[in-house]
Design an enzyme around this catalytic site. Structure first.
Site, PDB file in Angstrom:
ATOM      1  N   LYS A  55      49.946  32.309  45.853  1.00  0.00           N
ATOM      2  CA  LYS A  55      49.446  32.845  44.584  1.00  0.00           C
ATOM      3  C   LYS A  55      50.270  32.245  43.461  1.00  0.00           C
ATOM      4  O   LYS A  55      51.447  31.920  43.650  1.00  0.00           O
ATOM      5  CB  LYS A  55      49.584  34.374  44.557  1.00  0.00           C
ATOM      6  CG  LYS A  55      48.639  35.039  43.591  1.00  0.00           C
ATOM      7  CD  LYS A  55      47.248  35.151  44.171  1.00  0.00           C
ATOM      8  CE  LYS A  55      46.259  35.723  43.180  1.00  0.00           C
ATOM      9  NZ  LYS A  55      44.942  35.964  43.823  1.00  0.00           N
TER      10      LYS A  55
HETATM   11  P1  NAD Z   1      38.707  38.607  35.533  1.00  0.00           P
HETATM   12  O1  NAD Z   1      39.838  38.212  34.684  1.00  0.00           O
HETATM   13  O2  NAD Z   1      37.473  37.776  35.553  1.00  0.00           O
HETATM   14  O3  NAD Z   1      38.246  40.115  35.177  1.00  0.00           O
HETATM   15  C1  NAD Z   1      39.133  41.198  35.134  1.00  0.00           C
HETATM   16  C2  NAD Z   1      38.402  42.359  34.468  1.00  0.00           C
HETATM   17  O4  NAD Z   1      39.228  43.523  34.529  1.00  0.00           O
HETATM   18  C3  NAD Z   1      38.091  42.125  32.986  1.00  0.00           C
HETATM   19  O5  NAD Z   1      36.823  42.666  32.690  1.00  0.00           O
HETATM   20  C4  NAD Z   1      39.188  42.927  32.287  1.00  0.00           C
HETATM   21  O6  NAD Z   1      38.826  43.331  30.990  1.00  0.00           O
HETATM   22  C5  NAD Z   1      39.287  44.089  33.231  1.00  0.00           C
HETATM   23  N1  NAD Z   1      40.535  44.854  33.078  1.00  0.00           N
HETATM   24  C6  NAD Z   1      41.788  44.382  32.922  1.00  0.00           C
HETATM   25  N2  NAD Z   1      42.645  45.406  32.773  1.00  0.00           N
HETATM   26  C7  NAD Z   1      41.905  46.536  32.857  1.00  0.00           C
HETATM   27  C8  NAD Z   1      42.199  47.910  32.789  1.00  0.00           C
HETATM   28  N3  NAD Z   1      43.460  48.334  32.602  1.00  0.00           N
HETATM   29  N4  NAD Z   1      41.186  48.793  32.912  1.00  0.00           N
HETATM   30  C9  NAD Z   1      39.927  48.372  33.101  1.00  0.00           C
HETATM   31  N5  NAD Z   1      39.576  47.072  33.181  1.00  0.00           N
HETATM   32  C10 NAD Z   1      40.562  46.180  33.064  1.00  0.00           C
HETATM   33  O7  NAD Z   1      39.314  38.764  37.014  1.00  0.00           O
HETATM   34  P2  NAD Z   1      38.517  38.751  38.394  1.00  0.00           P
HETATM   35  O8  NAD Z   1      38.559  37.368  38.924  1.00  0.00           O
HETATM   36  O9  NAD Z   1      37.219  39.455  38.235  1.00  0.00           O
HETATM   37  O10 NAD Z   1      39.510  39.593  39.325  1.00  0.00           O
HETATM   38  C11 NAD Z   1      39.442  41.018  39.376  1.00  0.00           C
HETATM   39  C12 NAD Z   1      40.211  41.504  40.599  1.00  0.00           C
HETATM   40  O11 NAD Z   1      39.627  40.928  41.777  1.00  0.00           O
HETATM   41  C13 NAD Z   1      41.689  41.121  40.663  1.00  0.00           C
HETATM   42  O12 NAD Z   1      42.410  42.145  41.314  1.00  0.00           O
HETATM   43  C14 NAD Z   1      41.685  39.866  41.526  1.00  0.00           C
HETATM   44  O13 NAD Z   1      42.956  39.653  42.135  1.00  0.00           O
HETATM   45  C15 NAD Z   1      40.627  40.244  42.527  1.00  0.00           C
HETATM   46  N6  NAD Z   1      39.996  39.123  43.230  1.00  0.00           N
HETATM   47  C16 NAD Z   1      39.344  38.125  42.547  1.00  0.00           C
HETATM   48  C17 NAD Z   1      38.707  37.115  43.254  1.00  0.00           C
HETATM   49  C18 NAD Z   1      37.922  36.035  42.553  1.00  0.00           C
HETATM   50  O14 NAD Z   1      37.263  35.239  43.257  1.00  0.00           O
HETATM   51  N7  NAD Z   1      37.912  35.973  41.246  1.00  0.00           N
HETATM   52  C19 NAD Z   1      38.771  37.089  44.645  1.00  0.00           C
HETATM   53  C20 NAD Z   1      39.443  38.115  45.318  1.00  0.00           C
HETATM   54  C21 NAD Z   1      40.050  39.146  44.600  1.00  0.00           C
END
Ligand code: NAD
Length: 366
Positions: A55
């Site tokens: 990561k």
């Molecule tokens: P992203 O940056 O696209 O979206 C994150 C979202 O969470 C945004 O809408 C943001 O405004 C919101 N957010 C942030 N802080 C917040 C809070 N305190 N309360 C409510 N909403 C809040 O990120 P993502 O890629 O969608 O990732 C989201 C989660 O999924 C993370 O935990 C990431 O590690 C996990 N994840 C992502 C992927 C991927 O392929 N992108 C894969 C596996 C796991």
């Protein structure tokens, strides 16, 4: 000039190159990046990918940067990492606060440095640079697919299902779209600016259009404004935390009113909350290492396509994704039935055991 601190943690190098996303967020810490790298190891192992976990992260709020500054930061991060990353060493991907465009800049920086095009250095790239069909929606599509499978097990029809989703970025919005397409009603969505509740159902595509132009959900009029804390405690069939870690805590675990908790985010439930939910016994958890594994599975497909220079269609990607998720779910269910412990422990023990087996089989070079 501003100096930003950034990290890359490689957790396990026994089973293949390490693999993991890069997070741009103001609260990034080395401990958090290390924990996320470890989760990636168990996740890749659980779903049978030939990767260890890694990561990366930079302490920055990307919303504070101009596009130009964001490009400079992204390129400089990859420049610093050139000696540590490689298509057969450590492969990067998008994460919270990073996206396809940033992956394109990073791929370009690495390729310039080594003197030839190297698409397999990062996944989650734009299609024009060797990105895979289906990658953008893969994590959310996988979350929705597993939710539907577990609802089937519980004999809850998907069209009688209500869903509350925290986080409306890549994972949250794609989960909302896919679950909506299956027939579920999305009753609440949120981002860091606030949450919106509509018992009649949120129009997810309208919300996506809104975010495309307004950047956030702030003042979205497709539902009643509530807080993120209230969203987590709504009465719903499925609760999907899809934002950051540690949002289900010992303060709210007893107040959840969902039947299924689908951990789309990494580590959304604290250990203390996990114990409370287990003691309650009325909530089915789909643990993060299984629930959000669709992203890294399709990243693996992208890497394979880059290395072979042979590209697949969307149908092929999605069919293969769901096939791997079916196998992983069956393995977790069998492990849970065999040892009579929680689904989280079932998923983690399977992932950890396979890493241990690989390490033992390699032995120690004297
Ligand atoms: P992203 O940056 O696209 O979206 C994150 C979202 O969470 C945004 O809408 C943001 O405004 C919101 N957010 C942030 N802080 C917040 C809070 N305190 N309360 C409510 N909403 C809040 O990120 P993502 O890629 O969608 O990732 C989201 C989660 O999924 C993370 O935990 C990431 O590690 C996990 N994840 C992502 C992927 C991927 O392929 N992108 C894969 C596996 C796991």
């Amino acid at each position: 000039m501003t100096v930003f601190e950034g990290y890359r943690v490689q957790h396990n190098l026994s089973s293949g190159p390490s693999k993991g996303g890069i997070r741009f967020h103001q609260h990034v810490t080395l401990g958090e990046v290390a924990a996320l790298a470890m989760w990636m190891s168990w996740k890749c192992s659980l779903v049978g990918l030939p990767y260890g976990g890694a990561k990366g992260g930079v302490i920055v709020n990307p919303n504070d940067l101009s596009l130009n500054e964001l490009e400079h930061l992204s390129r400089r991060y990859m420049q610093e990492m050139v000696n540590f990353l490689g298509p057969h060493i450590d492969v990067a991907a998008p994460g919270v606060g990073t996206n396809e465009r940033i992956m394109g800049w990073m791929m370009d920086t690495y390729s310039n440095h080594i003197g030839h095009v190297s698409p397999a250095i990062v996944t989650g790239k734009p299609i024009a640079l060797g990105g895979s069909q289906g990658r953008r929606g893969a994590t959310g599509a996988g979350v929705a697919y597993l939710v539907k499978k577990y609802l089937d097990d519980l004999k809850i029809p998907i069209n009688a299902t209500t869903v509350a989703i925290q986080g409306f970025g890549n994972v949250g919005s794609e989960t909302a779209l896919s679950l909506g397409d299956y027939g579920a009603k999305i009753i609440a969505i949120s981002d860091y600016t606030g949450a919106y509740y509509n018992p009649k159902g949120i129009d997810v595509r309208q919300a996506l259009n809104y975010v495309q132009f307004q950047k956030t959900l702030r003042d979205f009029d497709g539902g009643e404004a509530i807080t993120n804390e209230q969203l987590l405690e709504l009465t719903c069939t499925v609760l999907v935390p899809a934002a950051l870690e540690r949002v289900i805590t010992d303060q709210n675990a007893a107040k959840l009113k969902c039947r299924v908790l689908a951990e789309a985010a990494n580590g959304p439930t604290t250990n203390a909350a996990d114990k409370i939910i287990e003691a309650r016994g009325d909530i089915e958890i789909i643990p993060d290492v299984l629930c959000n594994s669709g992203g890294v599975i399709v990243s693996y497909f992208e890497w394979l396509q880059n290395l072979s220079n042979f590209y697949w269609g969307r149908e092929e990607v999605i069919t293969k994704l769901f096939g791997i998720l079916d196998q992983a779910k069956a393995a977790v269910d069998a492990q849970q039935a065999k040892f009579q412990f929680s689904r989280r422990l079932a998923a983690l023990t399977l992932g950890i055991q396979r890493v241990a087996d690989a390490k033992a089989a390699r032995g120690l070079f004297p």
